[in-house]
Design an enzyme around this catalytic site. Structure first.
Site, mmCIF file in Angstrom:
data_model
loop_
_atom_site.group_PDB
_atom_site.id
_atom_site.type_symbol
_atom_site.label_atom_id
_atom_site.label_comp_id
_atom_site.label_asym_id
_atom_site.label_seq_id
_atom_site.Cartn_x
_atom_site.Cartn_y
_atom_site.Cartn_z
ATOM 1 N N ARG A 278 0.846 -1.193 0.000
ATOM 2 C CA ARG A 278 0.000 0.000 0.000
ATOM 3 C C ARG A 278 0.881 1.242 0.000
ATOM 4 N NH1 ARG A 278 -3.606 -2.616 -1.595
ATOM 5 N NH2 ARG A 278 -5.497 -3.211 -0.534
ATOM 6 N N HIS B 45 -1.713 0.718 -9.558
ATOM 7 C CA HIS B 45 -2.375 -0.242 -8.647
ATOM 8 C C HIS B 45 -3.052 -1.366 -9.453
ATOM 9 C CE1 HIS B 45 -4.313 -0.621 -4.415
ATOM 10 N NE2 HIS B 45 -4.263 -1.798 -4.994
#
Ligand code: NDP
Ligand code: OXD
Length: 308
Positions: A223, A271
């Site tokens: 993340r 992502h």
């Protein structure tokens, strides 16, 4: 009783068909058409509704449509609810592909060659054999341990770090904060596959980079919140780090004026390292509901206190 779906419409249609075939008495609703919130027993979402803890008082199961649950405020859930995170096999398959791609790209100097191409520079950099490089993975869960298995045939020295001790054949393992320094001391390519929790936020920082051998590289597929972005820029400038491949950033999409966009030693992806497969996800949800209804153990239950 209602199954409330709050995620991508395309995936929702696949899940609706599969759930209606399997559980004909279950009402499938798609956000924001919630119906009576007190009838909602099951919720599948990435970001949950704001008022979850106050409005959905009969919720029994919250299924994260992704592997991570950091987007859910685990402190504000109805007391009756169990949180389950997605572990359908397509997610691991995608991470195996992307993680291998990123490790090999860094190993074979691709970030530097992309930068050279932009500058019209033809220069061969020294090649290093895989046996002379070490790859270390932060996080030895479903995705981290899966990636290490895929990396074995290349001949890298492999290590991994987790919260509790793990044994993986052919991988040197370390556990807990006390062993983090020893883990980092021998890593040429560091891959972050941790969940984002209070304990892991900001773990990719100057202290961590300084503990790596000079010239190590970073791959962040965990993340954005794991990375202290200015510390990465400083470590690249001082050559403590050679390059970074980042699939996640603290703000997504990355703002247009962010220095990462044009940094010659950074390769960015939006992502996409792994994405839940619609069919695989539907099977996972059906299995979860079946187990839940039968009172059996579920796969991927989140420990709310640990945060993952
Ligand atoms: P798991 O829960 O299966 O594994 C998590 C691992 O991290 C475990 O080995 C755990 O240790 C370790 N860990 C957690 N906290 C700590 C800590 N404080 N110190 C040391 N180790 C710790 O998760 P997954 O492997 O399924 O997924 C990992 C993450 O990957 C997700 O949370 C998500 O953030 C990210 N992800 C990114 C995607 C992308 O496209 N970029 C796609 C999917 C996921 P232990 O074994 O002791 O429990
Ligand atoms: C996930 C993700 O957690 O896509 O599944 O990041």
């Amino acid at each position: 009783m209602t199954f409330l779906f709050k995620s991508e419409a395309r995936r929702g249609e696949v899940w609706r068909r599969r759930l209606q075939a399997e559980f004909p008495d279950l009402e499938f609703r798609t956000w924001p058409d919630t119906g009576d919130p007190l009838k909602v027993k099951y919720l599948a979402c990435w970001i949950p509704p704001d008022d979850l803890g106050k409005t959905y008082l009969n919720l029994e199961l919250i299924i994260s449509v992704g592997a991570g649950v950091d987007q859910i405020d685990l402190g504000s859930l109805p007391a009756s609810a169990t949180v389950v995170r997605m572990t359908e096999p397509g997610l691991a398959a995608g991470m195996n592909e992307f993680g291998t791609l990123a490790v090999l790209a860094v190993h074979r100097n691709l970030p530097a060659y992309l930068s050279q191409q932009r500058d019209r520079t033809w220069e061969q950099l020294p090649a290093v054999a895989a046996k002379d490089r070490s790859v270390g993975v932060l996080g030895l869960g479903v995705l981290g341990s899966g990636l290490l298995e895929r990396l074995k045939p290349f001949g890298f020295r492999l290590s991994g770090w987790s919260r509790s001790p793990r044994q993986i054949e052919g991988v040197t393992t370390f556990a807990g904060n006390d062993e983090l320094g020893r883990f980092l001391a021998d890593i040429d390519i560091l891959v972050c596959l941790l969940p984002l929790t209070d304990a892991t936020r900001g773990i990719l920082n100057a202290k961590t980079f300084d503990a790596l051998p000079k010239g190590a590289s970073l791959i962040n597929v965990g993340r954005g919140g794991h990375l202290v972005e200015q510390d990465l820029l400083d470590a690249l400038a001082s050559k403590q780090l050679r390059c970074a491949m980042l699939d996640v950033t603290s703000v997504e999409p990355l703002p247009a004026d962010h220095p990462f966009w044009t940094h010659p030693q950074i390769v960015l992806t939006p992502h996409i390292a792994s994405v839940t497969d619609a069919e695989g996800g539907a099977e996972f949800v059906v299995e979860s509901l079946r187990s839940h209804i039968a009172g059996q153990d579920l796969t991927g239950v989140v420990d709310v206190r640990r945060g993952y």
